[in-house]
Write an enzyme that holds these catalytic residues in place. Structure first.
Site, PDB file in Angstrom:
ATOM      1  N   SER A  90       0.846  -1.193   0.000  1.00 24.39           N
ATOM      2  CA  SER A  90       0.000   0.000   0.000  1.00 24.39           C
ATOM      3  C   SER A  90       0.888   1.252   0.000  1.00 24.39           C
ATOM      4  O   SER A  90       2.108   1.163   0.089  1.00 24.39           O
ATOM      5  CB  SER A  90      -0.932  -0.008   1.219  1.00 24.39           C
ATOM      6  OG  SER A  90      -0.186  -0.050   2.419  1.00 24.39           O
ATOM      7  N   TYR A  91       0.255   2.413  -0.074  1.00 22.43           N
ATOM      8  CA  TYR A  91       0.983   3.671  -0.210  1.00 22.43           C
ATOM      9  C   TYR A  91       1.965   3.846   0.946  1.00 22.43           C
ATOM     10  O   TYR A  91       1.572   3.803   2.116  1.00 22.43           O
ATOM     11  CB  TYR A  91      -0.002   4.828  -0.253  1.00 22.43           C
ATOM     12  CG  TYR A  91       0.641   6.162  -0.523  1.00 22.43           C
ATOM     13  CD1 TYR A  91       1.370   6.374  -1.679  1.00 22.43           C
ATOM     14  CD2 TYR A  91       0.521   7.207   0.375  1.00 22.43           C
ATOM     15  CE1 TYR A  91       1.975   7.595  -1.938  1.00 22.43           C
ATOM     16  CE2 TYR A  91       1.114   8.433   0.127  1.00 22.43           C
ATOM     17  CZ  TYR A  91       1.833   8.612  -1.034  1.00 22.43           C
ATOM     18  OH  TYR A  91       2.423   9.828  -1.279  1.00 22.43           O
ATOM     19  N   PRO A  92       3.274   4.023   0.670  1.00 20.56           N
ATOM     20  CA  PRO A  92       4.281   4.000   1.740  1.00 20.56           C
ATOM     21  C   PRO A  92       4.425   5.289   2.542  1.00 20.56           C
ATOM     22  O   PRO A  92       4.971   5.261   3.636  1.00 20.56           O
ATOM     23  CB  PRO A  92       5.575   3.691   0.980  1.00 20.56           C
ATOM     24  CG  PRO A  92       5.356   4.250  -0.385  1.00 20.56           C
ATOM     25  CD  PRO A  92       3.894   4.094  -0.674  1.00 20.56           C
TER      26      PRO A  92
END
Length: 415
Positions: free
Chosen positions: A360-362
């Site tokens: 997922s978005y880091p």
């Protein structure tokens, strides 16, 4: 008296056959054009691959780094010609007018009140802007696919402002997603919302403060210190930044600690006992001493009586807590400690894994998985992998999982 066929226009009046009217409306719906804009070319490519199921046409835009992907997709019940392209981060940059760019054009304190302008500064950004202006013509809808954080919301509003200057009548929608996977993209398309102007304005405010404070203090202290120390600072820039300045303080303080540190030699006893393949190390209760002669004396005593007796054996259960979902800071800490990677390389690798749909978005402050996120299918998808498929199977079978531990932080940026 003039005769007119049904559906043929007359002056001041139009007769339209109801059947043809419905057919015309269906044709309009079938050819609806939707412009989609992601934050990076890799994101645009992978989102297009998912939505088009691999069947899309690719062509070049004005920027050689940002391609255009075309495919068919149903948007809110209407078949649409989807045009997917991207920017490369921020499209526009804040600047002072050209008149005030020279350092002696005004007093540094005036920089707090002078007007600012948002412009495309780099050649590639100008080409991306031209691509957007060309592709948005004739579009009935614009869908923003930038990353779901504050910065992404601001980039999304930059895209909207550029496109609305050309096409004021288009509808603007926002796709919200945490990872580039089929379930996440389909969920985003089923729940399209609005771009948050307030979130974008918060970023604009921060950027304006950074620019005004940085420019004013940099000019002030550079010009002032050059007068005070003309020989050593004559042609040097003494910059100031709201983040740079405290960070430099941490670096200097750490440097001073290292400089003040005086190394001192110490000695300790290490005792090992091995039976077959089992090797045990016994830790000295005193840990270490700074007197070599005393430690040497203890060593000789042990060597004279090499047989030891276990006087007590105590054991206690130890719990290993399930890990929390990683936020950006913890990701960098673990990556540095376990993989010996720098923060920059960690984030570059994480960005690539994100755009390819692996994580997922880091860039997040959240360590709580959303309730609507179904984790079991994500683990099941790993069962066939020869490297960690067995571990995935244990999570599902032995632990009935996955059941991750929830943290306490959320930035409310991710669905």
């Amino acid at each position: 008296m003039a005769h007119h066929e049904i559906g043929q226009p007359t002056v001041g009046h139009v007769n339209v056959c109801p059947h043809r009217s419905r057919l015309w409306m269906q044709q309009v719906k079938m050819v609806m054009k939707v412009l989609n804009v992601a934050e990076k070319n890799d994101s645009a490519k992978h989102i297009a691959e998912i939505m088009a199921r691999g069947r899309f046409n690719r062509r070049d835009g004005m920027s050689k780094y940002n391609k255009i992907y075309e495919f068919q997709y149903q948007v809110q019940g209407v078949q649409a010609n989807m045009v997917m392209t991207s920017v490369s981060g921020h499209l526009l940059g804040l600047e002072f007018p050209q008149t005030y760019k020279k350092w002696h054009s005004c007093h540094p304190k005036q920089l707090f009140d002078l007007p600012l302008q948002k412009l495309c500064k780099e050649e590639n950004m100008i080409n991306i802007k031209k691509t957007l202006e060309k592709e948005v013509r004739g579009a009935q809808m614009l869908i923003i696919w930038t990353d779901c954080d504050r910065e992404g919301e601001n980039i999304g509003m930059e895209i909207v402002s550029v496109c609305r200057a050309v096409n004021r009548n288009m509808r603007v929608l926002r796709a919200r997603f945490s990872e580039i996977t089929r379930p996440s993209i389909e969920r985003a398309m089923a729940s399209l919302g609005e771009v948050s102007e307030q979130t974008s304005e918060a970023v604009d405010c921060r950027m304006e403060l950074d620019l005004r404070i940085g420019a004013a203090f940099t000019r002030f202290q550079t010009l002032r210190l050059q007068k005070v120390f003309p020989q050593s600072l004559d042609n040097k820039l003494i910059s100031y930044g709201s983040c740079q300045f405290p960070t430099m303080g941490f670096v200097v303080e750490r440097y001073k600690e290292i400089e003040r540190f005086v190394p001192e030699s110490f000695w300790k006893l290490k005792v090992f006992h091995q039976v077959d393949e089992i090797r045990v190390e016994f830790v000295w209760k005193r840990m270490r001493l700074f007197d070599e002669e005393i430690v040497q004396l203890y060593l000789e005593i042990c060597q004279e009586n090499p047989t030891a007796r276990v006087e007590n054996c105590a054991s206690k259960p130890k719990s290993k807590w399930r890990p929390l979902p990683l936020d950006t800071v913890e990701l960098q800490k673990i990556g540095n400690r376990k993989l010996r990677m720098s923060a920059k390389s960690i984030m570059a690798t994480a960005e690539k894994l994100y755009t390819q749909g692996f994580i997922s978005y880091p860039r997040t402050e959240t360590n709580i998985y959303p309730k609507e996120l179904k984790l079991r299918p994500l683990v099941e998808a790993q069962l066939q992998d020869p490297r960690w498929g067995g571990f995935a199977g244990r999570i599902l079978e032995e632990f009935g999982g996955p059941h991750p531990r929830a943290g306490k932080k959320t930035d409310e940026a991710h669905p």
